[in-house]
Design an enzyme around this catalytic site. Structure first.
Site, mmCIF file in Angstrom:
data_model
loop_
_atom_site.group_PDB
_atom_site.id
_atom_site.type_symbol
_atom_site.label_atom_id
_atom_site.label_comp_id
_atom_site.label_asym_id
_atom_site.label_seq_id
_atom_site.Cartn_x
_atom_site.Cartn_y
_atom_site.Cartn_z
ATOM 1 N N LYS A 41 -4.199 79.901 123.112
ATOM 2 C CA LYS A 41 -4.677 81.244 122.789
ATOM 3 C C LYS A 41 -3.520 82.163 122.444
ATOM 4 O O LYS A 41 -3.565 82.911 121.450
ATOM 5 C CB LYS A 41 -5.477 81.790 123.976
ATOM 6 C CG LYS A 41 -6.246 83.058 123.655
ATOM 7 C CD LYS A 41 -6.933 83.649 124.897
ATOM 8 C CE LYS A 41 -7.911 82.704 125.522
ATOM 9 N NZ LYS A 41 -9.142 82.531 124.710
ATOM 10 N N ARG A 55 -6.490 86.817 130.324
ATOM 11 C CA ARG A 55 -7.078 85.486 130.113
ATOM 12 C C ARG A 55 -6.037 84.402 130.342
ATOM 13 O O ARG A 55 -4.863 84.592 130.040
ATOM 14 C CB ARG A 55 -7.568 85.320 128.667
ATOM 15 C CG ARG A 55 -8.751 86.176 128.274
ATOM 16 C CD ARG A 55 -9.081 85.891 126.813
ATOM 17 N NE ARG A 55 -10.331 86.517 126.397
ATOM 18 C CZ ARG A 55 -10.409 87.684 125.771
ATOM 19 N NH1 ARG A 55 -9.303 88.366 125.491
ATOM 20 N NH2 ARG A 55 -11.582 88.163 125.409
ATOM 21 N N GLY A 60 -12.261 74.754 134.262
ATOM 22 C CA GLY A 60 -11.796 74.751 135.648
ATOM 23 C C GLY A 60 -10.763 75.840 135.874
ATOM 24 O O GLY A 60 -10.472 76.206 136.999
ATOM 25 N N MET A 118 -9.187 79.766 135.499
ATOM 26 C CA MET A 118 -9.725 81.114 135.480
ATOM 27 C C MET A 118 -9.976 81.520 134.041
ATOM 28 O O MET A 118 -9.171 81.242 133.166
ATOM 29 C CB MET A 118 -8.743 82.108 136.113
ATOM 30 C CG MET A 118 -9.430 83.426 136.390
ATOM 31 S SD MET A 118 -8.278 84.783 136.628
ATOM 32 C CE MET A 118 -8.132 85.394 134.953
ATOM 33 N N ARG A 165 -10.408 80.931 113.738
ATOM 34 C CA ARG A 165 -10.210 79.498 113.982
ATOM 35 C C ARG A 165 -10.874 78.742 112.842
ATOM 36 O O ARG A 165 -11.709 79.300 112.120
ATOM 37 C CB ARG A 165 -10.818 79.079 115.317
ATOM 38 C CG ARG A 165 -12.267 79.432 115.439
ATOM 39 C CD ARG A 165 -12.790 79.235 116.862
ATOM 40 N NE ARG A 165 -14.046 79.981 116.993
ATOM 41 C CZ ARG A 165 -14.631 80.290 118.140
ATOM 42 N NH1 ARG A 165 -14.076 79.952 119.276
ATOM 43 N NH2 ARG A 165 -15.768 80.942 118.163
ATOM 44 N N HIS A 221 -33.726 43.327 119.939
ATOM 45 C CA HIS A 221 -34.256 42.923 118.642
ATOM 46 C C HIS A 221 -34.598 44.144 117.804
ATOM 47 O O HIS A 221 -34.198 44.267 116.639
ATOM 48 C CB HIS A 221 -35.498 42.044 118.872
ATOM 49 C CG HIS A 221 -36.172 41.618 117.610
ATOM 50 N ND1 HIS A 221 -37.272 42.244 117.099
ATOM 51 C CD2 HIS A 221 -35.863 40.623 116.748
ATOM 52 C CE1 HIS A 221 -37.639 41.651 115.973
ATOM 53 N NE2 HIS A 221 -36.789 40.661 115.733
ATOM 54 N N ARG A 265 -26.003 37.330 109.504
ATOM 55 C CA ARG A 265 -26.547 36.657 110.690
ATOM 56 C C ARG A 265 -27.722 35.795 110.267
ATOM 57 O O ARG A 265 -28.806 36.307 110.008
ATOM 58 C CB ARG A 265 -27.003 37.701 111.717
ATOM 59 C CG ARG A 265 -25.841 38.346 112.456
ATOM 60 C CD ARG A 265 -26.245 39.692 113.024
ATOM 61 N NE ARG A 265 -26.509 40.606 111.918
ATOM 62 C CZ ARG A 265 -26.364 41.921 111.982
ATOM 63 N NH1 ARG A 265 -25.954 42.483 113.097
ATOM 64 N NH2 ARG A 265 -26.623 42.693 110.949
ATOM 65 N N ARG A 275 -22.452 33.555 109.207
ATOM 66 C CA ARG A 275 -22.321 33.012 110.553
ATOM 67 C C ARG A 275 -23.436 32.004 110.803
ATOM 68 O O ARG A 275 -24.603 32.298 110.571
ATOM 69 C CB ARG A 275 -22.425 34.140 111.578
ATOM 70 C CG ARG A 275 -22.313 33.637 113.003
ATOM 71 C CD ARG A 275 -22.323 34.763 113.999
ATOM 72 N NE ARG A 275 -23.635 35.358 114.120
ATOM 73 C CZ ARG A 275 -23.900 36.438 114.861
ATOM 74 N NH1 ARG A 275 -22.929 37.042 115.504
ATOM 75 N NH2 ARG A 275 -25.109 36.932 114.926
ATOM 76 N N GLU A 282 -14.781 36.293 119.920
ATOM 77 C CA GLU A 282 -15.705 37.198 120.614
ATOM 78 C C GLU A 282 -15.779 36.903 122.102
ATOM 79 O O GLU A 282 -16.606 37.460 122.810
ATOM 80 C CB GLU A 282 -17.099 37.133 119.985
ATOM 81 C CG GLU A 282 -17.663 35.736 119.873
ATOM 82 C CD GLU A 282 -19.008 35.688 119.127
ATOM 83 O OE1 GLU A 282 -19.731 36.681 119.149
ATOM 84 O OE2 GLU A 282 -19.304 34.624 118.542
ATOM 85 N N SER A 314 -12.927 36.565 112.672
ATOM 86 C CA SER A 314 -13.661 37.816 112.639
ATOM 87 C C SER A 314 -13.897 38.214 114.092
ATOM 88 O O SER A 314 -14.511 37.467 114.850
ATOM 89 C CB SER A 314 -14.980 37.629 111.895
ATOM 90 O OG SER A 314 -15.691 38.850 111.893
ATOM 91 N N GLY A 353 -15.604 39.670 116.999
ATOM 92 C CA GLY A 353 -16.949 40.106 117.363
ATOM 93 C C GLY A 353 -16.827 40.998 118.582
ATOM 94 O O GLY A 353 -16.963 40.549 119.713
ATOM 95 N N THR A 354 -16.559 42.270 118.327
ATOM 96 C CA THR A 354 -16.213 43.136 119.453
ATOM 97 C C THR A 354 -17.418 43.546 120.293
ATOM 98 O O THR A 354 -17.238 44.050 121.394
ATOM 99 C CB THR A 354 -15.449 44.375 118.961
ATOM 100 O OG1 THR A 354 -16.160 44.940 117.861
ATOM 101 C CG2 THR A 354 -14.057 43.996 118.524
ATOM 102 N N ASN A 355 -18.631 43.328 119.799
ATOM 103 C CA ASN A 355 -19.791 43.582 120.674
ATOM 104 C C ASN A 355 -19.742 42.630 121.862
ATOM 105 O O ASN A 355 -19.733 43.043 123.014
ATOM 106 C CB ASN A 355 -21.116 43.339 119.938
ATOM 107 C CG ASN A 355 -21.367 44.364 118.864
ATOM 108 O OD1 ASN A 355 -20.648 45.339 118.752
ATOM 109 N ND2 ASN A 355 -22.387 44.131 118.062
ATOM 110 N N CYS A 413 -16.308 42.439 112.947
ATOM 111 C CA CYS A 413 -17.698 42.579 112.526
ATOM 112 C C CYS A 413 -18.576 43.096 113.647
ATOM 113 O O CYS A 413 -19.784 43.053 113.555
ATOM 114 C CB CYS A 413 -18.233 41.269 111.971
ATOM 115 S SG CYS A 413 -18.273 39.951 113.186
ATOM 116 N N TYR A 454 -9.815 43.652 107.110
ATOM 117 C CA TYR A 454 -11.027 44.396 106.796
ATOM 118 C C TYR A 454 -11.817 44.712 108.055
ATOM 119 O O TYR A 454 -11.598 44.103 109.095
ATOM 120 C CB TYR A 454 -11.901 43.617 105.796
ATOM 121 C CG TYR A 454 -12.520 42.369 106.386
ATOM 122 C CD1 TYR A 454 -13.750 42.423 107.052
ATOM 123 C CD2 TYR A 454 -11.875 41.137 106.296
ATOM 124 C CE1 TYR A 454 -14.302 41.287 107.612
ATOM 125 C CE2 TYR A 454 -12.422 39.999 106.851
ATOM 126 C CZ TYR A 454 -13.638 40.078 107.515
ATOM 127 O OH TYR A 454 -14.183 38.957 108.078
#
Lengths: 889, 889
Positions: free
Chosen positions: B27, B97, B106, B108, B350, B466, B573, B629, B757, B776, B778-780, B843, B863
């Protein structure tokens, strides 16, 4: 000087030694060693592995000088054996075998009787006086050569033999006459010519080089290449070739063959022990067509004359040899010998396989005899073998009728009448009957029946199913997930894999170590922890660095584990206390309560029982460390599922069946293993963990205050994936614990730590260690998540994976050092990085498996924890870890 | 020289600058910057963060010289504002302020009107000519001071106010008279004295230092400490204190207050845009009690006079200022101003929040205006914002009646009549009706109904259920796992969270981006991909290095994705093809076949359909890379579960219902996520993968041969945990592929690779890369296993975790860089170590989330692949990654 490619052995002298495995292969080194310690080994020579490498380097050509060296050594053999290769009077016959550094399937195996042709067979007839023997040897040689050296389909010659037997109207090969066999030799040679477009080699030299070439060629066949790749054997190791004089135990009544052990391999008793047959080949002893005779009077029952009696001279010679062998190899030897016309030849010696009982006795005896050191004795007993000693086991000699096979969920053996409910089991037990509890699966309500039964058989559920886990805790035999049986509770029957029906009251036997289910009672052998066992384990404890704790949930388990030498509890699963039939109702009320108030009411009922649990455990462990894991499993594991159970519970809780069903359904999870469990329960229902911490600390404070105990409880928070979870739960636990300590006004220390059982916990262990005074690696769950493999569901494919060697071992049995082990090691390193004095242990089932224990030692854990019955195994493995390290230095 | 602790700003000059956030806080730096570019900012000064640190270092004492510096700057303020602190004629009032480097709850907050007492209030009366205003300001000051500085419970004074209103018989504060308020001031001071045991400070200096001390004290209160810990803010940063002259927009009709944007934040149009109120406070504009007037004629509808008309001089001044501001900050500004007695003061400026549409237009316009560069323009649009542009969305101004909330499973908004079955949905659709398909959960049989519906609502199932996965693929709005509704198929009703009943045919609206379900039809706004969007995305593509592919299972999905700029398919898939209603029967026959022969018969029916699938995909992608896949989900996902479905299938397969039920039961898994799926199916049923590889290669070969295509299919094998699995499956795939190529006699290249994965795949990626031409990630699934967290089950606690900041973000939305990300990076490094040219992509759904895409760029992936509707987001995030890297250099 020319390179030495060929090493001779014979007449008590060998150019090689037992230490030259790399050049001579395992077999060649062994033959050299036996020869050079003065054993009468049929003479021969070994072509080195170096030749194999040269062979491939030079486009499959032999190095210069090889032929000359082989010829020279062959002459030496001839001289020593007083026979001549290709001679029609005193022909020398040889065997040709491969032999690489590591035993390796896929390689060319063996060609026997090489050197036979139409001339030399006459010499054999003269020598043996047995034309039939001579032609039988000849036709066998052609078969082996054609198949093993030339790759001819074995069926082709076998068919000719079968045709002849049909033609002669006989069933057995042995019914064919010498003339028949002579004719067969001719027919075989014709077929050989026809199929391979070449004449069967008459010249023994040509035969010999054909066989040598086949051995080297087999090093690069597809099976061998695949095997090496799968087992990480470098192709540069190469194979050696062993050429050795044939000797025959079947050339008359002054011939014999036999096998023997230098001590009794079953009991360990120090008594020469074996069997032999007169006028027979090695295979005959094994095949069991003729009944072998005992080697000495002491080993027989008097019905058949022993070798000691009928061939005293050879027997005395063999006695001397076996004593020499034990002194030389300093271990029980398993030997093979042949006597050709009164002359004793040693064919093989190797360390003898022995039962666990024998292993322990032999090891202790040999120390007493001054043969080996205590350290060597400890290394002589395989840790996994001890399992045999700790449970009753099936009498290996009893016949058995296997009716189904399931998972070997909890070791041991048990027989009893079939019952289909826990109540029946308990009732029968009170009448003094032995029963096997057979269920589709078990649940907390069945615990009393499992206690009452000798063993448990379930149709569903894996190695960590309720039945399996509880049974292992009880040290009780269990076969789980036995899908081959179909249970019908209504008719009180089950059908086995053959479709046979078994009724309630029928007797079956379970083998929890193999997963087999058998009809009737099979005799079992009780475990005997002899004095030798105690002596050996004393040495073990002197050598090991790793502490060994146990996984125990009750004072009874703890008592068993202490008797097996446990030095603390590494994992007390509080949920097993929840399953108790007396308290499951209160637990269910807690879970199904609509709000915090309802939960607290139910928890108030449970806390007294939990405190009593911990009092019992602490008393049993008398100040040894006790790690208590707060509630871990998903809540729905505690819930009733059948309609009747739900109705009962609804009534007792005063809610409608629909409300209860909705709640049960709401708690259903798709993947409970990855669901709302472990510390996630503690985060969302802090009052549950608060109750548990209070019970733990009240028990500890009471014992310290009133009974003068010295206790440092270890409170363990499960399933942490992120340090903030632990930060919150640790703060909660500390608040409750300090409150209790203040209430009791005593000084009690305690530790708060966590399980490392998720990959993310291992990856972020440096942060987690900021909030944890100890780590316990939960390698069961860590294996499941690292592999993405549910132990309960793996039954459909994991056995196939292990059988096909896609996984070298079941990763739930032996820790996977390349994957899971990397995470464990990472967890240790990162944990110590933040907190150098952090206490590190493991409490997965791997804590009782030898190779895993050795791994735990290597990466510097402080302790392993395993089920009570595996404590001695872990102790022994921990000692092995130290001793193997010393050997490697 | 003494340390400078206090920085002045006022009258176009500031001692600080906008770059001094560390010393002045956010500020303070902002006020300095506004002042120094010549804006009329009420004068004031900032006490530096250094003072905060000194304060705590010296046991809560201020450093030497601070008091003097504050006094000096206060005098400067007085001079500039022509007022005097504590003066009864021209009193200076100030605000106090806090302001730290990072915005921090949190701390003042604010005390306004500081400097008032019984004397100075007289000066305000004189200045404003408004006694009521003066006493109202006074009583507010006491309330704020008591609460914020002294920690007095706000209720205590508020109760007095309420009592007075009751006593006077009025409802609103504004109905109290000046006398009432004066009385209130007295009552407040008494209560203050009573509660705090001290007199309310009269001396403005005492008030000021009380407030300054409260700001510094609040830095170490518990909430602030907790917030800093959770957000990794070091306590050494400290807070600054800002003291600024008060100005009033409510001192008469020559006063006003307003807010404005330099451009239209909703459309992006380059037109000054805002609202103001005469004789009002800032809060009044926001509170909506009075209707604000437009700032200029262009922005109004003519009903209310604009500031341009009624205060032309101030308006012109403001116009100049806003132009200056945009030039200075080079971005749209959101400003607050106050006019006190004809004098304009700027209170705040701002960067303005804007809609996605406005963001794109403003960025492109500003490039055209020469204000910013193309790179800056690209950075001005937040990737996640684009989602608004790509789906229809709810009109943000429409009122809504939320009846339930589930998971935001697939973005977009849709309204329609409730139907409870797929068939009804299809029938209604044919009649031209818009429907929402409401199901407990969906299954493959429902696909046609999902296509026909506007949106899908399910009571069960998570973000990867699904319904969710299929809906996202279709780009169709879906709310899943909405446990608040209870569906009764029998009565064709569902009840909502309030217990209200909704019948078939009732209209509801879904917001797939928030998970909200609303009663009736809510207006939606259609996506418009304007020319500006195209221009911006053109720049984007010029900057990014990462390629962006899509996850698409059908030619339709692929077409949508290409229109959004996808450069290939990263994940097709194949199982979604299996779910198709026309072929599910054949799939079920395959699964339930008793033996290999039966499976092959069923597979023979499927292969033609699969080949057609791949032909369609390859044609749509016209030679762009396509990764396919092989079958991944557990087989039981394809099976019928209801009794009727099972009976139907049994009949069509010619087996008994019992047999079929037994098989379905046999395939049940406890933890399907960790079960018999992925490559484990390929290992145990190689014929299934063989069929799929054949279909892929036949499609490719046909297109190459007959239509001259240039295709390199990428065959992807899922769920590898161990290289030997891949070794076997790769060999199988290569055998089939080469066979097909030989049959077609064409030259077609192809790649075989795998998903990474599972944690073990990442840990052993060096070995796996020996058998894989691409990875590839598969981060899920990798997130699920790394955390031990089932996405389908996490609904019960994950929202709580995110809300409580135990997890900084939902790890299924933004990749967890500390855990999962470490494994991905390890996988990349180890993969490249073995095979430097290995193709690396991702993916999982993270491939379309901005922070995750930036992470993927950083660790050097080739990619990312995401669902069609997120392709533009990924492209933009990929460009951001490059540009942010440049900025950091």
């Amino acid at each position: 000087m020319a390179v030495k490619y060929v090493y001779f052995f014979g007449d008590g002298k060998a150019e090689g030694t037992g230490a030259m495995r790399n050049q001579l292969g395992g077999k060649g080194a062994n033959l050299a060693e036996m020869t050079s310690i003065g054993l009468p080994v049929p003479a021969g020579f070994t072509i080195t592995t170096e030749v194999c490498n040269e062979f491939y380097k030079n486009d499959r050509n032999y190095p210069d000088g090889l032929k000359e060296q082989v010829a020279e050594q062959l002459q030496a053999m001839e001289k020593l054996m007083d026979k001549k290769f290709g001679d029609s009077e005193q022909p020398l016959l040889v065997s040709v075998r491969s032999g690489s550094r590591a035993s390796m399937p896929g390689m060319m195996d063996t060609v026997l009787n090489l050197g036979l042709n139409d001339q030399t067979v006459q010499g054999i007839i003269k020598q043996s006086g047995d034309e039939r023997f001579a032609y039988d040897s000849y036709r066998r040689f052609i078969q082996m050569y054609a198949n093993v050296v030339k790759g001819l389909d074995g069926e082709l010659l076998e068919d000719i033999l079968e045709n002849m037997k049909e033609d002669r109207g006989v069933e057995e090969d042995t019914a064919l006459s010498a003339a028949d066999l002579k004719e067969l030799v001719g027919l075989f040679k014709n077929k050989y010519n026809e199929e391979l477009g070449e004449v069967f080699p008459r010249d023994p030299q040509e035969q010999l080089w054909g066989a040598i070439g086949a051995v080297f060629g087999s090093w690069m066949n597809q099976r061998a290449i695949t095997y090496r790749r799968l087992n990480s054997i470098p192709s540069e190791w190469g194979t050696a070739v062993n050429i050795q004089s044939m000797v025959f135990g079947n050339m008359g009544d002054d011939c014999a063959t036999g096998v023997a052990f230098t001590r009794n391999p079953s009991t360990g008793e120090n008594l020469f022990f074996g069997e032999f047959l007169i006028n027979a080949q090695g295979e005959d002893v094994v095949a069991g067509i003729r009944t072998p005779q005992p080697i000495n009077k002491a080993g027989g029952d008097g019905t058949l004359p022993s070798m000691e009696e009928v061939m005293p001279q050879s027997y005395n010679e063999l006695m001397e040899i076996q004593q020499k062998l034990e002194k030389h190899y300093r271990d029980i030897q398993d030997i093979e010998f042949t006597i050709e016309k009164g002359r004793l030849f040693m064919l093989q010696t190797r360390n003898g396989k022995r039962t666990a009982k024998a292993a322990v006795k032999i090891a202790v005896d040999m120390v007493n005899e001054g043969l080996i050191t205590e350290k060597e004795a400890v290394l002589r007993v395989a840790p996994e073998q001890l399992d045999q000693l700790l449970h009753p086991s099936l009498d290996p000699n009893a016949p058995k009728d296997v009716i189904a096979k399931g998972l070997p969920a909890s070791p041991g053996a048990a027989a009893g009448e079939v019952v289909f409910s826990a109540d029946e089991a308990e009732a029968a037990n009170k009448l003094g009957l032995k029963v096997i509890l057979v269920r589709v699966e078990t649940s907390p309500e069945d615990i009393h029946g499992m206690h009452a039964a000798q063993g448990i058989l379930t149709a569903r559920g894996g190695m960590t199913s309720h039945a399996a886990v509880v049974a292992r805790g009880m040290g009780k035999c269990c076969v789980s997930g036995c899908g081959e049986i179909k249970i019908n509770y209504k008719t009180q029957q089950f059908t086995d894999r053959n479709g046979d029906v078994h009724n309630k009251g029928d007797i079956i036997t379970l083998d929890g170590s193999s997963g087999e289910v058998m009809r009737g009672t099979i005799a079992t052998v009780k475990p005997e922890l002899t004095g030798d066992f105690g002596i050996l384990m004393g040495w073990v404890d002197g050598f090991r660095r790793l502490k060994v704790r146990t996984n125990a949930d009750s004072p009874e388990d703890a008592a068993v584990a202490r008797s097996f030498g446990a030095e603390g509890i590494g994992l007390c699963r509080t949920e097993h206390m929840f399953f108790d039939a007396n308290r499951i109702m209160a637990v269910r009320e807690m879970i199904l309560a609509a709000d915090l108030e309802g939960r607290q009411l139910a928890l108030a009922k449970i806390i007294d029982m939990q405190r009593a649990d911990f009092l019992g455990l602490f008393r049993e462990m008398k100040g040894l460390p006790v790690t208590i894991r707060l509630l871990d499993p998903p809540l729905h594991e505690f819930l009733p599922h059948g309609d009747k159970d739900i109705a009962d519970l609804a009534q007792s809780m005063g809610v409608t069946v629909d409300t209860l069903k909705h709640k049960v359904e709401f708690l259903h999870e798709f993947n409970p293993m990855l669901g709302h469990r472990g510390c996630r329960l503690g985060i969302t229902f802090p009052e549950v963990y608060d109750m548990q911490v209070r019970a733990i600390m009240e028990a500890a404070c009471q014992l310290v205050k009133e009974e003068g105990f010295d206790i440092v409880p270890e409170i363990m928070i499960p399933l942490i994936s992120e340090v903030k979870e632990l930060e919150i739960l640790r703060a909660n636990a500390v608040a409750v614990a300090d409150e209790v300590i203040a209430e009791y006004a005593v000084k009690v220390e305690y530790l708060v730590g966590t399980m490392i059982e998720l990959p993310r916990a291992a990856l972020t262990a440096d942060k987690i260690a900021e909030q944890a005074e100890f780590f316990s690696f939960g390698t069961n769950d860590l294996t499941q998540t690292t592999y993405g493999l549910s132990r309960d569901d793996a039954g459909k494919f994991l056995p196939f994976y292990v059988e096909k060697e896609i996984f070298p071992e079941d990763p739930f049995v032996a820790i996977d050092q390349d994957g899971v082990g990397v995470l464990v090691q990472m967890g240790c390193e990162k944990g110590r990085q933040t907190r150098p004095d952090i206490k590190l242990g493991i409490c997965g089932e791997h804590g009782g498996e030898a190779s895993s224990v050795i791994f735990c030692h290597k990466i510097g854990l402080d302790y392993v924890s395993c089920s009570p019955y595996r404590v001695p195994i872990a102790r022994l493995a921990a000692a092995h870890a130290v001793l193997l390290e010393e050997l490697a230095e």
